[in-house]
Design an enzyme around this catalytic site. Structure first.
Site: not given
Ligand code: PAF
Length: 284
Positions: A37, A61
């Site tokens: 990230h 999701q």
């Protein structure tokens, strides 16, 4: 670094920056941040005046309630890493803030979303399209950054951007790996020490298959990778597909890829932990 928890607060802050002529980069994440990230953040930092990182475990999701419940949540550590990386704004909303009402939108994501992850995780990509489109509508970034570990997700997001007419650049960034080759993932923290030791076999098998592929058919190469990985205790391949890099459609022969090098996409259960990875077959 500012921490903003409301949609209105974020809108105002970004509008201010825009009024001062600043470009805006967005890095959407679900937290449990690792060096992968941070590599997205570093790229966003280089290319934009204002960097916004969202940290939100998006319930729509997840097609598996246990997966959602056990998804790692590490807000304090995440904020320390983001602040250290020079992020301007961490957007950390609650579920109620993002979804004051259920999001019933169904996106026509087409064939890129029907195969592999789309087939294995019904509704997953629609949920990704819901949250990413909401974030794009709130932040209106110039650029948004995604990691290539989720190779198919990037294709789906590009499709959503086209459908919704967002004017922004989707920037795909290379996979970050641990020193033993394991693709960095927030899910790696769920591996037992024994599973963590064997998990690098996923990348090793795919990497070794680059050489194997030079003298074997695509079908033989797929079988070779699957057998290699399944030979390890606690590992079971869910699928290994070699696809066209744009359409995500499965290939039968090496030279069937018309949009660039074929990409092998894998999902493996290591115990109960579902890991994904991919590799490019540059056979020229
Ligand atoms: O890749 C992820 O972490 C998520 O799917 C994303 C893009 C942040 C949307 O929730």
């Amino acid at each position: 670094m500012e921490i903003i928890r409301t949609v209105d607060g974020l809108r105002k802050r970004v509008a201010e920056a825009r009024a001062n002529g600043k470009s805006v980069g967005l890095v959407p994440t679900m937290g449990a941040l690792h060096a992968g990230h941070i590599s997205l953040v570093d790229r966003a930092r280089k290319e934009n005046d204002l960097v916004v990182v969202s940290v939100f475990v998006n319930p729509t999701q997840f097609n598996n309630a246990e997966d959602l419940a056990t998804y790692p949540r590490t807000e304090e550590a995440d904020c320390a890493k983001l602040s250290q990386a020079g992020v301007d704004i961490a957007f950390i909303p609650s579920v109620e803030e993002v979804y004051p009402e259920p999001d019933t939108r169904v996106f026509d994501l087409g064939s890129v979303a029907e195969v592999m992850e789309g087939a294995m995780r019904p509704g997953h990509f629609n949920g990704v399209a819901q949250i990413v489109s909401k974030l794009f509508a709130i932040v209106e970034p110039d650029r948004a950054y995604f990691g290539e570990k989720d190779f198919q997700q990037i294709a789906v997001i590009r499709r959503m951007v086209e459908l919704e007419g967002f004017k922004l650049q989707v920037v795909d960034c290379p996979i970050c790996r641990e020193s033993d080759g394991l693709a960095m993932s927030s899910r790696n923290t769920r591996l037992t020490p024994e599973q963590r030791q064997i998990a690098p076999a996923i990348h090793r098998a795919m990497h070794d298959s680059l050489e194997f592929a030079r003298t074997h058919t695509l079908a033989e190469t797929k079988a070779h990778v699957v057998n290699e990985i399944n030979g390890h205790p606690q590992m079971e391949v869910e699928y290994y597909d070699i696809v066209d890099p744009l359409t995500m459609q499965s290939l039968e022969n090496w030279n069937d890829a018309v949009n660039g090098s074929p990409v092998g996409c894998i999902t493996v259960y290591c115990g109960k932990v579902r890991l994904i990875d991919n590799i490019k077959y540059n056979l020229q």
